[in-house]
Scaffold this motif. Structure first.
Motif, PDB file in Angstrom:
ATOM      1  N   LEU A  73      -0.529  -1.006 -10.676  1.00  0.00           N
ATOM      2  CA  LEU A  73      -0.973  -0.140  -9.576  1.00  0.00           C
ATOM      3  C   LEU A  73      -2.499  -0.113  -9.421  1.00  0.00           C
ATOM      4  O   LEU A  73      -2.995  -0.213  -8.280  1.00  0.00           O
ATOM      5  CB  LEU A  73      -0.423   1.275  -9.757  1.00  0.00           C
ATOM      6  CG  LEU A  73       1.083   1.423  -9.538  1.00  0.00           C
ATOM      7  CD1 LEU A  73       1.525   2.863  -9.814  1.00  0.00           C
ATOM      8  CD2 LEU A  73       1.478   1.021  -8.123  1.00  0.00           C
TER       9      LEU A  73
ATOM     10  N   ASP B 122      -4.438  -1.344  -5.981  1.00  0.00           N
ATOM     11  CA  ASP B 122      -5.349  -0.446  -5.258  1.00  0.00           C
ATOM     12  C   ASP B 122      -6.719  -1.086  -5.063  1.00  0.00           C
ATOM     13  O   ASP B 122      -7.339  -0.945  -4.000  1.00  0.00           O
ATOM     14  CB  ASP B 122      -5.476   0.883  -6.012  1.00  0.00           C
ATOM     15  CG  ASP B 122      -4.227   1.740  -5.904  1.00  0.00           C
ATOM     16  OD1 ASP B 122      -3.444   1.541  -4.947  1.00  0.00           O
ATOM     17  OD2 ASP B 122      -4.019   2.600  -6.783  1.00  0.00           O
TER      18      ASP B 122
ATOM     19  N   ASN C  25       8.452   2.381 -10.754  1.00  0.00           N
ATOM     20  CA  ASN C  25       7.341   2.208  -9.809  1.00  0.00           C
ATOM     21  C   ASN C  25       7.671   1.254  -8.664  1.00  0.00           C
ATOM     22  O   ASN C  25       6.774   0.876  -7.909  1.00  0.00           O
ATOM     23  CB  ASN C  25       6.100   1.697 -10.546  1.00  0.00           C
ATOM     24  CG  ASN C  25       5.227   2.832 -11.048  1.00  0.00           C
ATOM     25  OD1 ASN C  25       4.940   3.781 -10.320  1.00  0.00           O
ATOM     26  ND2 ASN C  25       4.817   2.741 -12.307  1.00  0.00           N
ATOM     27  N   TYR C  26       8.934   0.879  -8.517  1.00  0.00           N
ATOM     28  CA  TYR C  26       9.277  -0.075  -7.462  1.00  0.00           C
ATOM     29  C   TYR C  26       8.830   0.400  -6.072  1.00  0.00           C
ATOM     30  O   TYR C  26       8.284  -0.381  -5.289  1.00  0.00           O
ATOM     31  CB  TYR C  26      10.776  -0.371  -7.469  1.00  0.00           C
ATOM     32  CG  TYR C  26      11.152  -1.605  -8.264  1.00  0.00           C
ATOM     33  CD1 TYR C  26      10.361  -2.052  -9.322  1.00  0.00           C
ATOM     34  CD2 TYR C  26      12.297  -2.340  -7.964  1.00  0.00           C
ATOM     35  CE1 TYR C  26      10.704  -3.187 -10.054  1.00  0.00           C
ATOM     36  CE2 TYR C  26      12.642  -3.478  -8.698  1.00  0.00           C
ATOM     37  CZ  TYR C  26      11.841  -3.889  -9.730  1.00  0.00           C
ATOM     38  OH  TYR C  26      12.175  -5.014 -10.446  1.00  0.00           O
ATOM     39  N   LEU C  27       9.063   1.653  -5.756  1.00  0.00           N
ATOM     40  CA  LEU C  27       8.653   2.150  -4.439  1.00  0.00           C
ATOM     41  C   LEU C  27       7.135   2.168  -4.300  1.00  0.00           C
ATOM     42  O   LEU C  27       6.595   1.883  -3.213  1.00  0.00           O
ATOM     43  CB  LEU C  27       9.231   3.539  -4.186  1.00  0.00           C
ATOM     44  CG  LEU C  27      10.659   3.577  -3.656  1.00  0.00           C
ATOM     45  CD1 LEU C  27      11.169   5.014  -3.582  1.00  0.00           C
ATOM     46  CD2 LEU C  27      10.757   2.908  -2.293  1.00  0.00           C
ATOM     47  N   ASN C  28       6.413   2.483  -5.379  1.00  0.00           N
ATOM     48  CA  ASN C  28       4.948   2.450  -5.339  1.00  0.00           C
ATOM     49  C   ASN C  28       4.437   1.021  -5.127  1.00  0.00           C
ATOM     50  O   ASN C  28       3.505   0.788  -4.349  1.00  0.00           O
ATOM     51  CB  ASN C  28       4.373   3.024  -6.634  1.00  0.00           C
ATOM     52  CG  ASN C  28       4.586   4.515  -6.752  1.00  0.00           C
ATOM     53  OD1 ASN C  28       4.533   5.240  -5.761  1.00  0.00           O
ATOM     54  ND2 ASN C  28       4.836   4.981  -7.965  1.00  0.00           N
ATOM     55  N   TYR C  29       5.042   0.076  -5.818  1.00  0.00           N
ATOM     56  CA  TYR C  29       4.669  -1.322  -5.611  1.00  0.00           C
ATOM     57  C   TYR C  29       4.986  -1.748  -4.181  1.00  0.00           C
ATOM     58  O   TYR C  29       4.185  -2.437  -3.523  1.00  0.00           O
ATOM     59  CB  TYR C  29       5.424  -2.228  -6.584  1.00  0.00           C
ATOM     60  CG  TYR C  29       5.130  -1.979  -8.042  1.00  0.00           C
ATOM     61  CD1 TYR C  29       3.852  -1.613  -8.479  1.00  0.00           C
ATOM     62  CD2 TYR C  29       6.124  -2.119  -9.010  1.00  0.00           C
ATOM     63  CE1 TYR C  29       3.582  -1.396  -9.823  1.00  0.00           C
ATOM     64  CE2 TYR C  29       5.864  -1.901 -10.359  1.00  0.00           C
ATOM     65  CZ  TYR C  29       4.596  -1.539 -10.753  1.00  0.00           C
ATOM     66  OH  TYR C  29       4.341  -1.311 -12.080  1.00  0.00           O
ATOM     67  N   TYR C  30       6.132  -1.351  -3.714  1.00  0.00           N
ATOM     68  CA  TYR C  30       6.594  -1.748  -2.380  1.00  0.00           C
ATOM     69  C   TYR C  30       5.598  -1.322  -1.302  1.00  0.00           C
ATOM     70  O   TYR C  30       5.218  -2.126  -0.432  1.00  0.00           O
ATOM     71  CB  TYR C  30       7.960  -1.140  -2.126  1.00  0.00           C
ATOM     72  CG  TYR C  30       8.487  -1.297  -0.713  1.00  0.00           C
ATOM     73  CD1 TYR C  30       8.965  -2.519  -0.256  1.00  0.00           C
ATOM     74  CD2 TYR C  30       8.519  -0.214   0.164  1.00  0.00           C
ATOM     75  CE1 TYR C  30       9.451  -2.666   1.030  1.00  0.00           C
ATOM     76  CE2 TYR C  30       9.001  -0.346   1.448  1.00  0.00           C
ATOM     77  CZ  TYR C  30       9.461  -1.574   1.875  1.00  0.00           C
ATOM     78  OH  TYR C  30       9.939  -1.708   3.156  1.00  0.00           O
ATOM     79  N   GLU C  31       5.180  -0.053  -1.337  1.00  0.00           N
ATOM     80  CA  GLU C  31       4.276   0.443  -0.292  1.00  0.00           C
ATOM     81  C   GLU C  31       2.943  -0.286  -0.304  1.00  0.00           C
ATOM     82  O   GLU C  31       2.375  -0.581   0.754  1.00  0.00           O
ATOM     83  CB  GLU C  31       4.062   1.945  -0.459  1.00  0.00           C
ATOM     84  CG  GLU C  31       5.270   2.784  -0.090  1.00  0.00           C
ATOM     85  CD  GLU C  31       5.686   2.630   1.373  1.00  0.00           C
ATOM     86  OE1 GLU C  31       4.833   2.272   2.220  1.00  0.00           O
ATOM     87  OE2 GLU C  31       6.871   2.863   1.676  1.00  0.00           O
ATOM     88  N   ARG C  32       2.436  -0.606  -1.461  1.00  0.00           N
ATOM     89  CA  ARG C  32       1.164  -1.326  -1.540  1.00  0.00           C
ATOM     90  C   ARG C  32       1.322  -2.787  -1.126  1.00  0.00           C
ATOM     91  O   ARG C  32       0.488  -3.334  -0.395  1.00  0.00           O
ATOM     92  CB  ARG C  32       0.603  -1.215  -2.963  1.00  0.00           C
ATOM     93  CG  ARG C  32       0.081   0.191  -3.289  1.00  0.00           C
ATOM     94  CD  ARG C  32      -0.059   0.401  -4.786  1.00  0.00           C
ATOM     95  NE  ARG C  32      -0.716   1.650  -5.120  1.00  0.00           N
ATOM     96  CZ  ARG C  32      -0.108   2.839  -5.120  1.00  0.00           C
ATOM     97  NH1 ARG C  32       1.164   2.942  -4.757  1.00  0.00           N
ATOM     98  NH2 ARG C  32      -0.782   3.931  -5.455  1.00  0.00           N
TER      99      ARG C  32
ATOM    100  N   SER D 226      15.985   5.207 -10.196  1.00  0.00           N
ATOM    101  CA  SER D 226      14.848   4.645  -9.457  1.00  0.00           C
ATOM    102  C   SER D 226      15.278   3.479  -8.580  1.00  0.00           C
ATOM    103  O   SER D 226      14.834   3.346  -7.428  1.00  0.00           O
ATOM    104  CB  SER D 226      13.760   4.187 -10.434  1.00  0.00           C
ATOM    105  OG  SER D 226      13.250   5.266 -11.177  1.00  0.00           O
TER     106      SER D 226
END
Length: 280
Positions: A170, A174, A202-209, A248
């Motif tokens: 992450l 960023d 963290n899949y959704l966090n990775y996805y959005e980025r 998740s």
């Protein structure tokens, strides 16, 4: 990480052993027959399970008729090295790798990201599939496992395509989005391809980025999105050590399935590959 179980038997929940392997009687096949089938695997196949198919034999048929005959020698060598590692179940499945390699060539990917490297099977696959002047930003907090496969990557002559970053993913994503990288400026919407095989929470966090970093028409692929078949099982049938990641994965699957920014296909290859094509 690729974990494979047999989802077609619903009369008995999967039992997860400490090493992450799943033990389950196949429908119509006794434990003695199953042991005999398991012993037929070579050392390099010893980390394989029957996957999302109905039998070991069907999985072996696919591998031996379609995958292994076309697997480049460096990938075979790395697969064999990885099979001797205690964390071997984390490796990308060879049949999934074959599909990924074809997709990389179809879109003519040149600028890629990989989150979760392990010993580097999927990383080497990508490096072999993209052009000589292409590049991969490869992110993993464990450099030691990456170095297991590094001599094979070097021998294959593709190390120059790889920028390995020893870090949690992450913060790196960023930085890329903030265009603070002097080596890779103007990153937003510039990547052709991304592959994620890392912590499921963290899949959704990775996805959005990644959806910001990958260009329109580019692909993002997530591994393990069927999570050993447990996504289709009631929660009480799932072992405690798999429940958090299962939740998740289910949240991720539900979110991307309705996201109008992408086209999506969930391929039942390996432990499930979710292929996302950015369309807006």
């Amino acid at each position: 990480m690729t974990v494979r179980v047999h989802p077609f038997v619903d009369h008995q929940p999967a039992m997860v052993h400490p090493a992450g392997e799943q033990s389950r009687e196949m429908e119509g096949v006794g434990s003695t027959d199953r042991s005999r089938q398991s012993m037929e695997f070579t050392t390099a196949e010893s980390f394989l399970h029957e996957g999302l198919l109905q039998s070991f034999e069907l999985t072996k048929y696919i591998l031996k008729t379609n995958v292994y005959p076309r697997e480049p020698t460096p990938l075979k060598e790395l697969r064999e090295v990885t099979a001797r590692h205690p964390g071997k179940l984390m490796s990308t499945a060879p049949d999934s790798g074959q599909l990924i390699g074809m997709l990389l060539k179809l879109i003519n990917a040149k600028k890629t990201i990989e989150i979760g490297v392990y010993t580097g099977y999927s990383l080497l696959l990508t490096a072999l599939s993209i052009p000589h002047d292409a590049m991969i930003i490869a992110i993993d907090p464990n450099k030691e496992t990456y170095e297991i496969g590094l001599p094979i990557i070097q021998k294959a002559g593709v190390e120059h395509k790889i920028n390995f970053i020893e870090s949690q993913a992450l913060p790196v994503l960023d930085i890329l989005l903030q265009n603070l990288s002097t080596k890779y400026p103007d990153n937003e919407g510039s990547f052709d391809f991304a592959f994620v095989d890392a912590d499921k929470e963290n899949y959704l966090n990775y996805y959005e980025r990644l959806l910001k970093l990958v260009k329109v028409g580019g692909l993002i692929i997530f591994d393990n999105t069927l999570w050993g078949g447990t996504v289709a099982q009631p929660e009480e049938a799932v072992s405690e050590d798999r429940k958090e990641s299962r939740r998740s994965i289910i949240e991720f699957n539900n979110s991307v399935s309705i996201d109008q920014r992408i086209e999506i296909a969930l391929a039942p290859s390996g432990d499930g590959l979710t292929i996302c094509r950015r369309i807006r």
